[in-house]
Design an enzyme around this catalytic site. Structure first.
Site, PDB file in Angstrom:
ATOM      1  CE1 TYR A  75      -4.200  -1.260  -0.105  1.00 35.48           C
ATOM      2  CE2 TYR A  75      -3.548  -2.672   1.708  1.00 35.48           C
ATOM      3  CZ  TYR A  75      -4.434  -2.332   0.710  1.00 35.48           C
ATOM      4  OH  TYR A  75      -5.563  -3.072   0.533  1.00 35.48           O
TER       5      TYR A  75
ATOM      6  CG  ASP B 275      -7.723  -3.304  -6.024  1.00 31.02           C
ATOM      7  OD1 ASP B 275      -7.099  -2.964  -5.002  1.00 31.02           O
ATOM      8  OD2 ASP B 275      -8.074  -4.477  -6.250  1.00 31.02           O
TER       9      ASP B 275
ATOM     10  CG  HIS C   9      -8.915  -5.417  -2.565  1.00 29.99           C
ATOM     11  ND1 HIS C   9      -7.929  -4.478  -2.693  1.00 29.99           N
ATOM     12  CD2 HIS C   9      -8.919  -5.754  -1.253  1.00 29.99           C
ATOM     13  CE1 HIS C   9      -7.367  -4.253  -1.526  1.00 29.99           C
ATOM     14  NE2 HIS C   9      -7.946  -5.029  -0.633  1.00 29.99           N
TER      15      HIS C   9
HETATM   16  C1  PPY Z   1      -8.547  -5.194   2.960  1.00 32.04           C
HETATM   17  O1  PPY Z   1      -9.093  -5.236   4.061  1.00 32.04           O
HETATM   18  O2  PPY Z   1      -9.130  -5.456   1.921  1.00 32.04           O
HETATM   19  C2  PPY Z   1      -7.162  -4.867   2.849  1.00 32.04           C
HETATM   20  O3  PPY Z   1      -6.623  -4.878   1.806  1.00 32.04           O
HETATM   21  C3  PPY Z   1      -6.389  -4.547   4.030  1.00 32.04           C
HETATM   22  C4  PPY Z   1      -6.621  -3.227   4.574  1.00 32.04           C
HETATM   23  C5  PPY Z   1      -6.893  -3.165   5.884  1.00 32.04           C
HETATM   24  C6  PPY Z   1      -7.052  -1.950   6.438  1.00 32.04           C
HETATM   25  C7  PPY Z   1      -6.912  -0.813   5.683  1.00 32.04           C
HETATM   26  C8  PPY Z   1      -6.649  -0.898   4.359  1.00 32.04           C
HETATM   27  C9  PPY Z   1      -6.496  -2.120   3.803  1.00 32.04           C
END
Ligand code: PPY
Length: 498
Positions: A238, A266, A358
């Site tokens: 991220y 995404d 995702h």
């Molecule tokens: C998700 O929960 O889909 C993730 O990719 C992890 C996440 C968890 C918390 C903040 C951003 C992403």
């Protein structure tokens, strides 16, 4: 941090005006941090003057507090003999879950990846289950991810001497015993005390590649330290609003031997996962300050949203050359859904893309990765050699069977990611669960490849599938369960009553 502080002294700092907490036997003054805590101040205040380790552990990397709290707020080590234990009373829910945990089916009676999901659903704390299982809006895409595989049919070949079949291969130059990698899923300690290390250890034993998540519960170094020498690892990224943080993280990963960087593209904003949001995370959970300060946290937003504001929504194609300039790792864009973007990724010099929605957690009613594969392969064929040794296409979402993987490979995928499947395996049975899941998939590959007439992965070709129904959503779209529950159907003419 040199002085030894007694538990009684810590207990004197138990208010909003002076709030100290203990985490892993260290005392921190978090007074000024209360309003910045991504999970809200309320949860910290519950542990004011006390040991917060148990609540902190599942959702924060162990070094989060050390790295993020100014050093002058690190008060010292606590004398453990002076700390009153916070005794957590087992709730009725805890007792019910423990009874189910004790009554889990023996592992050898777990026959497929769906079984793990059923056990995980029963034994996980409600909050963990809500976070892991949730998807965005009406959850159409998460179900479509499964449905799409069922619209692809096999065209098996016969009489090919399939005495020996081999499903091993390489992924981005790394050996893999399966055409599957473990895809990144966050907050592993919500599911099991060892979190992501369950995956690392099982992957080491069985020659499978793990993608380390940015938002793992274990720290990056803990995971790499748990790997065997030479064990291939990928990293999911991220991108932080503060690019220096991202640069440091990426370069550290490269130094520690990570082979490929999967940049998530995404999720400029997190999807609304209503199951998770309904858990009212802020009220009685905790947040993870993972990389960078974040303010302005709204209530009722669920685990994920509470910790997501460090992610940079301004990320754009213009940033790709910068990534190339800071690392020599393979760069893969995770979350591509169209031929237009696949070509941009190819032309930007990336080494691959993941066709992913995702796990249905972002834009609801996005198509499945495996459906997008068809157009994307066709577009990339116009751009260069095919298969292209320098550009890989991965697919994830809804994969539960080796047959799903073989369908994606037949349609042009290099390999396939499995996220929740392994997450549920360790949430229900720890490392052994993951090992069992790998063994089940291996057995399924053996059977399916024999029945398909493919002796190696390279013999799994487009002619072995009929994907003509894949694009047709007519009558095959998953039902809108939420709407259907409240929708009042039209009635018929009714008889007169007296
Ligand atoms: C998700 O929960 O889909 C993730 O990719 C992890 C996440 C968890 C918390 C903040 C951003 C992403």
């Amino acid at each position: 941090m040199s002085s030894l502080v007694s538990g009684q002294v810590v207990a004197e700092h138990a208010s909003r005006d002076s709030c100290w907490i203990i985490v892993h036997n260290k005392v921190y003054d978090v007074t000024d941090f209360l309003d910045e805590h991504p999970g809200g101040s309320k949860i910290i205040l519950r542990y004011a003057g006390k040991d917060a380790t148990e609540a902190y552990e599942p959702i924060h990397p162990p070094d989060a507090i050390q790295n993020n709290l100014p050093i002058e707020k690190h008060i010292g080590s606590v004398d453990p003999n002076t700390v009153a234990k916070v005794v957590k009373q087992a709730t009725e829910e805890d007792k019910r879950r423990q009874a189910l945990m004790d009554a889990r089916p023996p592992l050898d009676e777990i026959l497929n990846l769906h079984d793990f999901e059923a056990v995980a659903k029963a034994v996980l704390p409600a909050k963990a289950w809500a976070y892991y299982s949730s998807a965005s809006d009406d959850e159409i895409t998460i179900r479509e991810n499964r449905a799409a595989f069922q619209r692809i049919w096999f065209r098996p070949r016969v009489l090919r001497d399939v005495t020996s079949v081999d499903w091993s291969m390489t992924i981005l130059g790394c050996k893999s015993s399966l055409p599957i990698y473990i895809s990144a899923t966050a907050l592993g300690k919500l599911g099991h005390p060892d979190g992501e290390l369950n995956l690392t250890r099982a992957a080491a034993k069985h020659g499978v590649i793990q993608m380390i998540p940015t938002l793992a519960s274990c720290s990056f170094d803990e995971i790499v330290d748990a790997a065997q020498p030479g064990q291939p690892l990928f990293l999911q990224l991220y991108v932080n609003r503060d690019r220096e943080i991202t640069k440091k993280y990426v370069q550290h990963a490269e130094k520690r031997g990570v082979k490929a960087l999967f940049i998530t593209v995404d999720a400029p904003q997190l999807g609304r996962r209503e199951k998770d949001m309904r858990m009212k995370f802020v009220d009685d959970g905790a947040g993870a300050k993972v990389q960078e300060g974040q303010k302005d946290v709204k209530k009722d937003q669920g685990v994920a949203r509470a910790i997501s504001s460090f992610i940079d929504p301004s990320l754009s194609w213009k940033d790709i050359p910068w990534f190339r300039s800071i690392t020599n790792m393979h760069i893969i864009l995770k979350g591509v859904a169209t031929p237009e973007d696949a070509i941009l990724a190819y032309e930007a010099g990336c080494q691959g893309i993941v066709l992913s929605n995702h796990g249905g957690r972002q834009l609801d009613t996005s198509r499945s990765g495996v459906e997008n594969l068809i157009d994307i392969v066709a577009a990339l064929k116009t751009k260069g050699p095919w298969p292209n040794p320098n550009f890989s296409i991965f697919v994830d979402g809804g994969v539960r069977r080796a047959s799903d993987v073989l369908k994606a490979i037949a349609l042009g995928a290099s390999a396939v990611g499995v996220g929740r499947g392994f997450l549920y395996a360790f949430s229900s049975y720890g490392q052994e669960g993951v090992e069992r899941a790998i063994q089940i998939l291996r057995d399924e590959f053996e059977m399916n490849m024999r029945l398909l007439g493919a002796r190696t992965i390279s013999e799994v070709v487009p002619e072995m599938v009929d994907a003509s129904a894949l694009r047709s959503h007519a009558g095959l779209t998953p039902p809108d369960n939420l709407y259907n529950t409240i929708y009042q159907p039209l009635g018929l003419a009714s008889f007169k009553t007296k």
